[in-house]
Each structure stands twice: as structure tokens, then as C-alpha cells.
Motif scaffolding. Structure first.
Motif, PDB file in Angstrom:
ATOM      1  N   SER A 303       0.842  -1.200   0.000  1.00 37.81           N
ATOM      2  CA  SER A 303       0.000   0.000   0.000  1.00 37.81           C
ATOM      3  C   SER A 303       0.878   1.251   0.000  1.00 37.81           C
ATOM      4  O   SER A 303       0.574   2.224  -0.692  1.00 37.81           O
ATOM      5  CB  SER A 303      -0.973  -0.018   1.185  1.00 37.81           C
ATOM      6  OG  SER A 303      -0.285   0.099   2.400  1.00 37.81           O
ATOM      7  N   SER A 304       1.993   1.217   0.759  1.00 36.93           N
ATOM      8  CA  SER A 304       2.902   2.365   0.755  1.00 36.93           C
ATOM      9  C   SER A 304       3.467   2.587  -0.641  1.00 36.93           C
ATOM     10  O   SER A 304       3.585   3.721  -1.100  1.00 36.93           O
ATOM     11  CB  SER A 304       4.052   2.133   1.748  1.00 36.93           C
ATOM     12  OG  SER A 304       3.542   2.008   3.049  1.00 36.93           O
ATOM     13  N   SER A 305       3.803   1.495  -1.328  1.00 42.26           N
ATOM     14  CA  SER A 305       4.384   1.628  -2.662  1.00 42.26           C
ATOM     15  C   SER A 305       3.367   2.181  -3.650  1.00 42.26           C
ATOM     16  O   SER A 305       3.697   2.998  -4.506  1.00 42.26           O
ATOM     17  CB  SER A 305       4.897   0.281  -3.161  1.00 42.26           C
ATOM     18  OG  SER A 305       5.757  -0.272  -2.201  1.00 42.26           O
ATOM     19  N   LEU A 307       0.943   4.198  -2.979  1.00 41.66           N
ATOM     20  CA  LEU A 307       0.820   5.635  -2.716  1.00 41.66           C
ATOM     21  C   LEU A 307       2.036   6.380  -3.241  1.00 41.66           C
ATOM     22  O   LEU A 307       1.930   7.467  -3.803  1.00 41.66           O
ATOM     23  CB  LEU A 307       0.631   5.875  -1.217  1.00 41.66           C
ATOM     24  CG  LEU A 307      -0.757   5.484  -0.698  1.00 41.66           C
ATOM     25  CD1 LEU A 307      -0.807   5.522   0.816  1.00 41.66           C
ATOM     26  CD2 LEU A 307      -1.816   6.414  -1.280  1.00 41.66           C
ATOM     27  N   LYS A 308       3.218   5.778  -3.049  1.00 43.43           N
ATOM     28  CA  LYS A 308       4.439   6.428  -3.541  1.00 43.43           C
ATOM     29  C   LYS A 308       4.390   6.551  -5.072  1.00 43.43           C
ATOM     30  O   LYS A 308       4.812   7.556  -5.642  1.00 43.43           O
ATOM     31  CB  LYS A 308       5.659   5.613  -3.122  1.00 43.43           C
ATOM     32  CG  LYS A 308       6.955   6.394  -3.300  1.00 43.43           C
ATOM     33  CD  LYS A 308       8.173   5.567  -2.997  1.00 43.43           C
ATOM     34  CE  LYS A 308       9.431   6.382  -3.260  1.00 43.43           C
ATOM     35  NZ  LYS A 308      10.638   5.567  -3.090  1.00 43.43           N
ATOM     36  N   ASP A 311       2.719   9.603  -6.159  1.00 37.51           N
ATOM     37  CA  ASP A 311       3.323  10.751  -5.494  1.00 37.51           C
ATOM     38  C   ASP A 311       2.909  12.077  -6.146  1.00 37.51           C
ATOM     39  O   ASP A 311       2.470  13.010  -5.474  1.00 37.51           O
ATOM     40  CB  ASP A 311       4.854  10.566  -5.593  1.00 37.51           C
ATOM     41  CG  ASP A 311       5.574  11.425  -4.578  1.00 37.51           C
ATOM     42  OD1 ASP A 311       4.874  12.118  -3.816  1.00 37.51           O
ATOM     43  OD2 ASP A 311       6.815  11.393  -4.562  1.00 37.51           O
ATOM     44  N   LEU A 314      -0.741  12.994  -5.714  1.00 35.87           N
ATOM     45  CA  LEU A 314      -0.949  13.324  -4.301  1.00 35.87           C
ATOM     46  C   LEU A 314      -0.396  14.709  -3.981  1.00 35.87           C
ATOM     47  O   LEU A 314      -1.044  15.493  -3.273  1.00 35.87           O
ATOM     48  CB  LEU A 314      -0.248  12.245  -3.451  1.00 35.87           C
ATOM     49  CG  LEU A 314      -0.657  12.088  -1.992  1.00 35.87           C
ATOM     50  CD1 LEU A 314      -2.161  11.923  -1.840  1.00 35.87           C
ATOM     51  CD2 LEU A 314       0.041  10.865  -1.402  1.00 35.87           C
ATOM     52  N   LEU A 441      -6.749   1.477  -2.917  1.00 36.89           N
ATOM     53  CA  LEU A 441      -5.875   2.621  -3.181  1.00 36.89           C
ATOM     54  C   LEU A 441      -5.556   2.724  -4.670  1.00 36.89           C
ATOM     55  O   LEU A 441      -5.530   3.817  -5.237  1.00 36.89           O
ATOM     56  CB  LEU A 441      -4.588   2.497  -2.358  1.00 36.89           C
ATOM     57  CG  LEU A 441      -4.778   2.680  -0.844  1.00 36.89           C
ATOM     58  CD1 LEU A 441      -3.501   2.325  -0.105  1.00 36.89           C
ATOM     59  CD2 LEU A 441      -5.209   4.115  -0.528  1.00 36.89           C
TER      60      LEU A 441
END
Lengths: 455, 455
Positions: A303-305, A307-308, A311, A314, A441
Motif C-alpha cells: 500500500s505504501s508503494s 501511494l508512492k 506521489d 498526491l 488505493l
């Protein structure tokens, strides 16, 4: 009921203090074994006092009380008993309860104890211990009342009188042929209602429902529940009678299985037999809980990846971040509901594989009907918080898609697990939440990137 | 077992086609009522065929089969029966099963049916329907075998022979005094093992365990389970015997209660008695699931507002957003575990209010031990993804705090609910996830704002 027992504490303490052991013995005779077991697990008594109370019980009652104790209380009590007392106690326990105890004791202790048991009881115990933990064989008792089909009702009643102390129940009597094969079943009700000279074969139920020793104990529980039985016979592959499972065992099995499923669904390792979470030390608790937590944490790299990867989007519209928890949580909630409903349907036998197509279509329809009103509310919230119609549209569309996706994943994951022979209960709320997060996401930011680019 | 039944379908269809109804009747006699009920719920038979099969059963068996059917199958079958057939069937059903059926039927239908019942059965039914849905009174059967203490064993056995068809079980016999008050209990085992001229009062168990009609049915289930009973007597406030709950009812109660708890923990409305999720239409499913989903969605206004409040911090360091799902999910997972473990401990009676202090201390210790390794792994993930040691420190510290907070909230929420008399199972995974989100985001961004300001 517990409070009534607490009232007894001062009286018992007084008896012990005044060394009025005969009176105490009489006093204990008025209590049920289960209540004595409760007393012996109270912290108000020292271990020495508990051992003293236990020694006052008669041999047969002591075995019942001991079987009702938690394992840690059993272990402490054993330390106070002499080698002879221990053997007497073990000989008097029901084979299934004894197997349960041996299961928990260290192997070297079990070895020593086994050697001291009578050959007959030793064999009983070894047989039971050879079956896998959740099998019928492990939970059965070999002490069964069995008769031949040519015996008369009066002869059977005589036999019952002779052996009633040695068998687990006299309410179900099993009929065997010359080769010990199970051919029928008579209940005590039919016996009492029949004339004394009637032959058993005339009143017996032929081909009674049975289970095999290798079967999962849940199968025995389900059959006893379905057919309202007092006991179910356990047979080997040649149909020879090995033992029975009784309805009171089933009550314990059902509670344990429900706890196991509930734990798994919260991503906690299933408890061992008779184990209770609140009796575990903090370290033991961590051991039950950390494997899943750690695995799921590492899975969040995804999930972090994601979102990254978005980038830029966002950074351009920071307010998109405001709705990440709303989207992932709603997806998680819908997914948890779906998983729970399907897992429970699988556990209670409600789910029918032949109707899988209908189940999937109905559930996807459900997710559409769920998605619409939630998307509308999501639109209003997003509009109010972000003050941007674009963001509100993206949030609302994503919500709808996330709900449909989560519900579908929540439906299919347990079914997939079942097909590849993993317990469907493993598809827990935490697991589904993580899976749904990543898809949610991806949906949200893909939509956002596409829609914002065109504006 | 289901497959065996499916094998029978072509045979039965053949009997019907050839109009060999006598043969079909014989054929059905070899099946157990539960298996006939399974056949009558198969889609392979038309409703007319089901009605035909049902009419072939003898009166007594028909009542048992009917009780085993799902409500929707019962309703369809009733449409095919004449008014007389319906009344005969209702008269033959056990009062508790009949009350269950009346509970589901529309009130005007119930009114009509009640008028046609015999006065005795009508009174039985009305009495049962007057108790609250989850009470002992609603689940009990008034058909109990009762005797006087001065009767001899032989006299009691004669009475058993006379009334065996009318009572629910003959394994437990209740002893009443002249005023119908419960004074003892004898089981069939003691009767069979005693001499014929012994008086009942000499062999009866005095002061048997009992429940009151107003008690929660879970209490009856727990007592039957604890004391390994076949039945438990239900008495009124004057100790008069009203009925019994039997162990086979308890098996159903336990399964329903487990399902109820599991549903609540996934924020789905508890199913009604005998209702199965997969048999509901999509609209009915939505009705069970949307109240919680909608409420929790609206509650997410809080998490969106928290994030909006930290707009500046978020704009300055967009990479903070990458770890929002990781933090909120881990918090949610830990909280779900805690809630589940406590709710289950409350449901199985493992939780002891006297030890609440110890429970809280042990669980907080547990959360510290859980938090450390997870925070370290979180640090590594955050460092790898964000490539910023500051962000990694913030994520890691927040993870630790979120874990301790979530575990504590997950522990205290069900206990609080219990104190204010809300079912603790309501503190579901979805609810705890939402609560934990808001506290987790506040912690994360407060920490971030503080630490980043100083750099």
C-alpha cells in the motif's frame, strides 16, 4: 452460581483450620464434581489446601473432578500427589480425559506414567493418542455398552446393571455381531418400553449413523446435532466398534470450534484445547498474535508503494489524502462482513457447492445495492470536507468501486481457500482489510490521476 | 451424507411418476425425519411433489419433519395443506417448535390458527409466546415427565410406559411435591439400576440445578454444558415446574448464539432464529449490513477532518501519506484481536470481574511487547519507501503508540459496553477500526508536526 461457591470459602477454611476433616468430607459430598473443580481453581486456597481437599474425595469422584480442572491446576495438583495416588487417579479417569492430559504433559513424564498404568489402560491411552488432535479418535471413549443381537431385553438390562459403572453412558446400547462389527443400536427408552423376552434384534435400529476414528470431530458434532443423538458410534474401516462420542463431549467440541473460528477470523492463532487467553502470560499472548500482525505489516509495503507511485497526483491535490482512511476502512468493513458471512455459512454447513453460481450473482447484486447509498453519502462528506466537486466525484466513484470489489474479494477468498484446502476461517478481517486496501488505493488514485488529468 | 440423499431423487421421482404411492410410503419409512426434511428442501422437487411426499408421512413423523424445515419451506408447504391437515399438524408439533413457527408467521394467520387449536395446545403456545425471544421460557417444552416422591420405581416405570409418547424425554424424571413444586430429579439410569419397590425420594437427587423462565437461554445452555445434563428444569418464582430445556435444544442454541456473536463482531445485524444469510435476497442482505456501514462511513468525517487539520504538515511532507494505511491497518488489526479475545472470554464465561485489574495490566504489558518488534519492522519499511530517516522515525514511534493505544481501546471498549449493558459483541472489528483510526491519525500527525518543526 459462582457467588454461591464463594460463600463456601470461609466454611471450608474453618474446617481445615479446625482439622475437622470428616465433616469437610461430608460437606464436599453435597457438592457436584463441577463445583468442586471450581473451588479447586480459586486463588483463595493455597496449593496445599487444594491437595488436602482433593484427597478427601472418593476415588471415582476425584477422577471426575480432576478431569474438570484446567491443565495448569491439574499440573500443580499432581505435584502434591504421591506416585501411587497419581496412578490410582489416572486409572480412574476416562480414557479420553486421560489422553487430553497426556497431550499437555512433557513427553518424559508421559512415558513414566504410561509404564505404571495397567496394561489395559495403557493400551487404551496409546490408541487414543495415536489419532490426530482434531479427530474423532482422539475425542472418543472406548468404554461402550455393547450387546449381541440374540440377547433378550431382560438379559441386556442385567448386563447394564453389571457394567453401568464402567461405561460412559447406558442410554445408548450398541449391537455387535460375532466379529465385533456394528449392526445396530438400541436406546434405553426402547428397552424400558419393551417386554422382557423380546430379542434385541427385533427392537434395534439397523444401520445407525456412525463416524470413523479418522474423521474430523466436527463431523461427529454435526451428526449428533442433526439427528438429536445422545451418542454416536465410532467404527474402523472394517466397521468394528472402537468407541463412542457423547453429546456432552459435543457441547465442548462446539464451543472450542466456535472459539477457534472466531480467533482465526481476528488473525489470532487458534487456542489449544482447554486453553484460555486470559490465563496466558503476556509473552504467550504475543506469540499467538504477532505472526499475523507482522506478516500483515510487511504486506503494507504494497500500500505504501502504491501511494508512492502516485506521489505526483498526491502532491498536486493533497486533499485526496484526507479520504484515504474513509475509503480503505469502508472497503475493509464491507470485506469483513462478506468474509464473515461466507466463513460462517461454510462452518455451519449452510453453503452448498452446487449453488455457487447463484451465491456469487446474489452477492455481487448485494454489493451494488450497498454501494449506491454509501457512494452518495461519501460524495456529500467529501464535498463538505474538501470543498472540491472534482475530489468529491473521485471519492464517490471510488467508494462505489471499492465496495463492489471488497465484497467480491471477501466472498471469493474463503471459497478459494476452501478449494486449495486451507481453513476458510483464515481469511480473517485483518487479512481481507490488507488485500482490500491495496486494490482500493489503486482504484482511487488511478481514477484521480485519470480524471484530474482531463481537467 | 447429502450425496446419499441426492442418489434417492431419481427413485422418488420414478415412484411419483408411476403413482406407486404405497411403495413410496414404505421407502420413506426407511429414512430418518432429518433426511426427509433435507429432501423436502431440495430444489429438484416441485412444491406439489413436496406436498405429496409430506402427505405420505404418518402424523407423528410429519410433525417432526415439519419442525426440521426452514421457515420458507414450512410456509410453502402450509399453502398446499387443507385447513384440517394444518391443524392436525400443528397439534402434533412440540410446543416449542410451534411457538417458533408462530413467531415467524404474520399475526393475522397466527390468530386464525390459534383459534382452531385445541384449548390445551392453544394455552401452551400462548404461554411460550409470552416470554421474550431469547429467554428460557420461549425455548422450553412443557411436556415433562413428572412424578411424586412417594411413588416406587415400578410405579414410575409404569407411568413412563404410559406417557412416553407425550413427553420430550424419558431420561430425566422430575419429582414434584403436592403443590407442583420441584423437589428432585431422577434419571432413567438410577431407575433401571434400582429395585422395583424403592421409593423415588430415596434415589432422587435433591435440589437439582434449574433455570427460571425469564433467564437468558444462554444460561440454560451453560449449565447443561457444565454439569453434562440431558435436560434442565425450568421453574417459576414459586419453584413450580414449567417445563424443561433439553440438550439437543442446547446444541441449536449454542450454534445460533455463536453465529449471533460472529455476525455482531463483523458489524452485521444478528440473524433471526433459523435464518441463513445465503437464503436471503440481495435487498434483505443489504438491510442487515447497511446500518453499520453507513454509521461508520459518517464517522469517517472525523478521520478526514483530522487529516485536513494537518493539511500543512501533509503538504510539506507528502511522503507521510504513504504510511497512513500501514498505521491505521496495524492499529485496526491489533484492536480487532484485542476486542475479539475479550468478547470471546466474556461469552464463554472465562472473564472474571474480580480480576479486572490483572487483566488490564497483563494486556497493556502484552501491547508493549507486541509494539517493539512491529515498530522496528515499521522503521525499516518506512526508511526503504520514503528514504527519509525523519519520516521513518515518526512512522516507527507512531506505530508503537498506535499499537499500545489500539490494544487498550480494544480491551476497554467491550468492558465498557458490558457495564452500560450493551452486548460486548457490538464492539466489532469495524467499530474498533474506526475508533482506532482517528486516535492513530491524531498521534501520527501530531508527532510529525512536532518533530518536523524542530528540524
Amino acid at each position: 452460581m459462582l457467588d454461591i461457591k464463594r460463600v463456601l470459602i470461609p466454611d471450608i477454611k474453618e474446617f481445615i483450620k479446625e482439622k475437622e476433616l470428616e465433616e469437610l468430607k461430608d460437606f464436599l459430598k453435597h457438592l457436584k464434581p463441577q463445583d468442586i473443580a471450581d473451588l479447586l481453581s480459586l486463588e483463595e486456597f493455597s496449593h496445599a489446601e487444594k491437595a488436602l481437599l482433593f484427597r478427601l474425595l472418593d476415588k471415582h469422584e476425584a477422577a471426575i473432578v480432576f478431569s474438570e480442572l484446567y491443565f495448569e491446576d491439574q499440573q500443580k495438583l499432581l505435584k502434591y500427589l504421591s506416585s501411587n495416588e497419581t496412578i490410582t487417579l489416572l486409572e480412574d479417569m476416562d480414557p479420553d480425559d486421560r489422553a487430553l492430559l497426556f497431550d499437555e504433559l512433557p513427553p518424559e513424564v508421559v512415558k513414566q506414567l504410561l509404564l505404571k498404568l495397567s496394561p489395559e489402560e495403557r493400551e487404551h491411552t496409546l490408541t487414543l493418542l495415536n489419532y490426530p488432535p482434531d479427530s474423532v479418535g482422539r475425542a472418543m471413549t472406548p468404554d461402550v455398552l455393547n450387546v449381541q443381537e440374540d440377547m433378550t431385553v431382560d438379559e441386556v438390562i442385567q448386563k447394564i446393571r453389571a457394567v453401568s459403572e464402567e461405561v460412559e453412558t447406558i442410554y445408548d446400547i450398541y449391537v455387535l455381531d460375532k466379529d465385533e462389527k456394528l449392526i445396530g443400536k438400541v436406546d434405553l427408552k426402547s428397552l424400558v418400553l419393551s417386554k422382557g423376552d423380546v430379542k434385541i434384534k427385533e427392537i434395534m435400529e439397523k444401520n445407525p449413523v456412525y463416524v470413523r476414528a479418522q474423521d474430523d470431530r466436527e463431523k461427529a458434532a454435526n451428526l449428533i446435532k442433526k439427528y438429536d443423538l445422545i451418542s454416536i458410534p465410532v467404527v474402523d474401516s472394517e466397521n468394528k466398534l472402537l468407541g463412542i462420542i457423547t453429546v456432552d463431549d459435543v457441547l465442548d467440541i462446539m464451543e472450542q470450534e466456535a472459539t477457534e473460528d472466531i480467533y482465526k477470523m481476528a488473525a489470532v492463532e487458534a487456542p489449544e484445547i482447554e486453553e484460555e487467553y486470559l490465563r496466558l502470560s503476556p509473552l504467550e499472548r504475543v506469540k499467538k498474535r504477532i505472526p499475523w500482525l507482522l506478516g500483515l505489516l510487511v504486506a503494507e509495503v504494497a500500500s505504501s508503494s502504491v501511494l508512492k507511485g502516485f506521489d505526483e497526483t498526491l502532491s498536486a491535490v493533497v486533499s485526496l489524502a484526507f479520504f484515504i482512511p474513509m475509503l480503505t476502512d469502508t472497503g475493509g468493513n464491507v470485506g469483513s462482513q462478506a468474509v464473515t458471512l461466507i466463513v460462517r455459512a461454510l462452518a455451519t454447513g449452510e453453503f452448498n457447492e452446487k449453488k455457487i453460481g447463484k451465491v456469487i450473482i446474489h452477492e455481487i447484486l448485494t454489493s451494488f445495492v450497498l454501494g449506491l447509498p454509501l457512494a452518495i453519502v461519501g460524495f456529500i462528506i467529501a464535498q463538505l470536507v474538501s470543498n472540491s466537486i472534482h475530489v468529491a466525484i473521485i471519492v464517490s466513484l471510488s467508494l462505489f468501486l471499492v465496495i463492489v470489489l471488497s465484497d467480491t474479494i471477501g466472498l471469493l477468498l474463503p471459497l478459494l481457500f476452501r478449494i486449495i484446502k486451507i481453513d476458510p476461517a483464515v481469511s480473517s478481517s485483518p487479512l481481507i482489510t490488507t488485500v482490500v486496501d491495496i486494490t482500493g488505493l489503486l482504484t482511487y488514485f488511478t481514477l484521480a490521476t485519470l480524471l484530474l488529468k482531463n481537467n
